[in-house]
Design an enzyme around this catalytic site. Structure first.
Site, PDB file in Angstrom:
ATOM      1  N   GLU A   1      38.319  60.718  20.962  1.00  0.00           N
ATOM      2  CA  GLU A   1      37.426  61.852  20.913  1.00  0.00           C
ATOM      3  C   GLU A   1      38.523  63.037  20.428  1.00  0.00           C
ATOM      4  OE1 GLU A   1      35.831  62.936  24.802  1.00  0.00           O
ATOM      5  OE2 GLU A   1      35.290  60.695  25.073  1.00  0.00           O
TER       6      GLU A   1
ATOM      7  N   GLU B   1      39.013  57.292  29.883  1.00  0.00           N
ATOM      8  CA  GLU B   1      39.561  58.178  30.590  1.00  0.00           C
ATOM      9  C   GLU B   1      39.834  58.089  32.162  1.00  0.00           C
ATOM     10  OE1 GLU B   1      37.778  62.050  29.538  1.00  0.00           O
ATOM     11  OE2 GLU B   1      38.610  61.697  27.654  1.00  0.00           O
TER      12      GLU B   1
HETATM   13  C1  GI1 Z   1      39.221  66.892  30.047  1.00  0.00           C
HETATM   14  O1  GI1 Z   1      39.069  66.829  28.767  1.00  0.00           O
HETATM   15  C2  GI1 Z   1      38.885  65.322  28.485  1.00  0.00           C
HETATM   16  O2  GI1 Z   1      39.668  65.072  27.395  1.00  0.00           O
HETATM   17  C3  GI1 Z   1      37.548  65.174  27.927  1.00  0.00           C
HETATM   18  C4  GI1 Z   1      36.606  65.958  27.397  1.00  0.00           C
HETATM   19  N1  GI1 Z   1      35.429  65.095  27.129  1.00  0.00           N
HETATM   20  C5  GI1 Z   1      35.655  63.885  27.918  1.00  0.00           C
HETATM   21  N2  GI1 Z   1      36.967  63.824  28.370  1.00  0.00           N
HETATM   22  C6  GI1 Z   1      34.756  62.896  28.088  1.00  0.00           C
HETATM   23  O3  GI1 Z   1      35.062  61.861  27.538  1.00  0.00           O
HETATM   24  C7  GI1 Z   1      33.167  63.342  27.259  1.00  0.00           C
HETATM   25  O4  GI1 Z   1      32.358  62.532  28.126  1.00  0.00           O
HETATM   26  C8  GI1 Z   1      33.152  64.787  27.525  1.00  0.00           C
HETATM   27  O5  GI1 Z   1      31.860  65.108  26.875  1.00  0.00           O
HETATM   28  C9  GI1 Z   1      34.117  65.591  26.561  1.00  0.00           C
HETATM   29  C10 GI1 Z   1      34.134  67.050  26.374  1.00  0.00           C
HETATM   30  O6  GI1 Z   1      34.312  67.652  27.423  1.00  0.00           O
END
Ligand code: GI1
Length: 451
Positions: free
Chosen positions: A350, A166
Site C-alpha cells: 500500500e 497491518e
Molecule cells: C496508518 O496508515 C496505515 O499504514 C494505513 C493506511 N491505510 C491502511 N493502513 C489500510 O490498510 C487501508 O485499509 C486504509 O484505507 C489506508 C488509508 O488510510
C-alpha cells in the site's frame, strides 16, 4: 531524478479491501462483521457512513476488473470478507461467498491480472467477536481453519497470499484507542490482541505449508521515526515509537522475539508468553508486504501509553488525512528492513494519498469526464522514485500496489477521504479514472521509465 527502470517483471498493481469497496455485507448468506456492527453504532462513523453500499463492488466487480485491464494493471491486491465464507466465523461454509471470490479471481486471471489475496483486512466476523475475538487464544485455530477453506478453494489460481493486513492498526485502533472496530480501549487487551493476531498469522502460514504450493506473507504498516531534537529524551521516544509500531510485529514474525521496549511501555499489562508461541509465530515467509504512507518526527511527550508526540513540520506538505508527504522515509525504511531482517522479497502493498477531489467529475473542453489530481500524481511519482532509490541500493522490492484502485470507505472517516486513482461518484456509482490513473497506466507500460 533519472528515469528509473524497475526490475524486469516488477509487479505493478493496486489495492483495496473487502469492507471498503464491496457493499452488500450481508448478501447471499454472509454474516455480519465487526465493521457492520461498528458502522451501525451511532457516533462511531463520520457522517454516519456505513459499508452497506460502499462502491457496490459486490455487484460491479466485472466492471472494476475491466477498468484494471484498461489501465494495464499487472496485479490486484484485495481482501476476502471472512464472514462471507464462514458466516459464524467457524463451522458452516457459505458457498455463495466462495463463489464470489472464485469468480473475481477467474475474471482477474482472464484479464492477465495476478490476484494477491489478503485473508484478513480488519473485518472480523461479529460472531467471533462475541466469543472474545482477538482476545480469545482459540482464534489462532479459527483463523487457520478459515484460511484452509480458501487455500483449498483458490490456491493455484491465487499464488500470493497474505495472512494479515497491518496487525498494528487492528490492535492500536481496535483495542488500545478504540477508534476502529471493535472499539475497545485497554492497554491490557492490546498486547493480548497483538499476540493472538501473530499466533493466528503463524497458524495460517503453517496450514499453508500443508496445503498450498505457492507464496505467503505478512503485511505490516511501518513508519520511520525521526527525533525532533538531539535530546536524549527524544532519542528514547524514537526508540519507543519505533519498537511499538515497526518492530512489534516484524520481530516476532522474523526474529522470534519482541523488542524489549514493549515490556517497558506496557509494564504490568505486558504478559510473559510461552516459548511455544514464538515457535508458532516465527514461520518462514516468502515475502513481506510493506504499507507506507508517511513518517513521524517524534518527541518525548505525555501520551498514553508511549509518552511520545509527533511534531508537525512547518515547511512540510500534508495530505487530507494529515500525513506529511515524505518519500525519503520510504527509502530509509526499506534500507532499515534489509539491514534488520535481511534480503526477504518485499512488496509495497500500500502507498497512496488522500487529497481533495470533487464529488463528481468535471467535463473538459473535449467533452471528456476529468478528475485532475496533480498532488496525488506528485506524491506517487516521488514515492516510486524513492522505491527505485532503495532498489538501486540492493533492496529486493518486487512490486507496488497503489492505494487505492477506487475511492472507498476510509473506515471511521467514512467517505470523506478519497485515496482512489479511480473516482467514485457515490450517488451514481459512476467510475472515472483520475489523471493519476492515466499517468500510472503509462508508468506501468514503461516499467517505470516514464516516471
Ligand atoms: C496508518 O496508515 C496505515 O499504514 C494505513 C493506511 N491505510 C491502511 N493502513 C489500510 O490498510 C487501508 O485499509 C486504509 O484505507 C489506508 C488509508 O488510510
Amino acid at each position: 531524478m533519472t528515469a528509473p527502470n524497475f526490475p524486469e517483471g516488477f509487479l505493478w498493481g493496486a489495492a483495496t479491501a473487502a469492507h471498503q469497496i464491496e457493499g452488500s455485507p450481508l448478501a447471499d448468506g454472509a454474516g455480519p462483521s465487526i465493521w457492520t456492527r461498528f458502522a451501525h453504532t451511532p457516533g462511531m462513523m463520520l457522517n454516519g457512513d456505513t459499508g452497506d453500499v460502499a462502491c457496490d463492488h459486490y455487484h460491479r466487480w466485472k466492471e472494476d476488473v475491466a477498468l484494471m485491464k484498461q489501465l494495464g494493471l499487472k496485479a490486484y491486491r484485495f481482501s476476502v470478507s471472512w464472514s462471507r465464507i464462514l458466516p459464524e466465523g467457524t463451522g458452516r461454509v457459505n458457498q455463495a461467498g466462495i463463489d464470489f471470490y472464485s469468480n473475481l479471481v477467474d475474471e482477474l486471471l482472464a484479464n492477465g491480472i495476478e490476484p494477491l489475496l489478503t485473508l484478513y483486512h480488519w473485518d472480523l466476523p461479529a460472531a467471533l467477536d462475541d466469543r472474545g475475538g482477538w482476545l480469545n487464544p482459540e482464534i489462532a485455530d479459527w483463523f487457520a481453519d478459515y484460511a484452509r477453506v480458501l487455500y483449498r478453494a483458490l490456491d493455484g489460481r491465487v499464488k500470493k497470499w497474505v495472512t494479515l493486513n497491518e496487525p498494528w492498526v487492528v490492535t492500536d485502533g481496535g483495542y488500545l484507542h478504540g477508534v476502529l472496530a471493535p472499539g475497545h480501549r485497554s492497554k491490557y487487551e492490546a498486547p493480548i490482541a497483538s499476540h493472538n493476531l501473530m499466533r493466528a498469522h503463524g497458524a495460517a502460514v503453517k496450514a499453508y505449508r500443508e496445503i498450498g504450493k505457492h507464496e505467503i506473507g505478512l503485511v505490516v504498516n511501518i513508519e520511520p521515526k525521526y527525533p525532533a531534537t538531539e535530546s536524549t529524551e527524544d532519542a528514547a521516544a524514537v526508540r519507543r515509537a519505533h519498537a511499538y509500531m515497526n518492530e512489534q510485529y516484524l520481530h516476532p514474525a522474523l526474529l522470534g522475539h519482541y523488542p524489549p521496549e514493549l515490556k517497558d511501555i506496557f509494564g504490568d499489562a505486558w504478559p510473559e508468553w510461552p516459548a511455544a508461541d514464538y515457535d508458532l509465530i516465527r514461520q518462514k515467509l516468502d515475502f513481506v508486504g510493506i504499507n507506507y504512507y508517511t513518517r513521524s518526527v517524534t518527541k518525548a511527550a505525555e501520551s498514553y501509553p508511549l509518552n511520545t508526540g509527533v511534531v508537525r513540520q512547518p515547511l512540510g506538505t500534508y495530505t487530507e488525512t494529515g500525513w506529511e508527504v515524505f518519500p525519503q522515509g520510504l527509502t530509509d525504511l526499506l534500507l532499515w528492513f534489509k539491514n534488520t531482517y535481511g534480503d526477504l522479497p518485499l512488496y509495497i502493498t500500500e502507498n497512496g494519498a488522500a487529497f481533495f477531489d470533487p464529488p463528481a467529475a468535471m467535463v473538459d473542453d473535449d467533452g471528456n469526464r476529468r478528475i485532475k489530481d496533480p498532488l496525488r500524481m506528485d506524491y506517487l511519482r516521488k514515492h516510486l522514485s524513492a522505491i527505485h532509490d532503495a532498489i538501486r541500493q540492493g533492496v529486493d522490492v518486487r512490486g507496488y500496489m497503489l492505494w487505492s484502485l477506487l475511492d472507498n470507505l476510509e473506515w471511521s472517516l467514512g467517505y470523506s477521504k478519497r485515496f482512489g486513482m479511480i473516482h467514485v461518484n457515490y450517488v451514481t456509482q459512476q467510475r472515472t479514472p483520475k489523471d493519476s490513473a492515466l499517468w500510472y497506466s503509462k508508468v506501468i507500460a514503461s516499467n517505470g521509465a516514464s516516471l
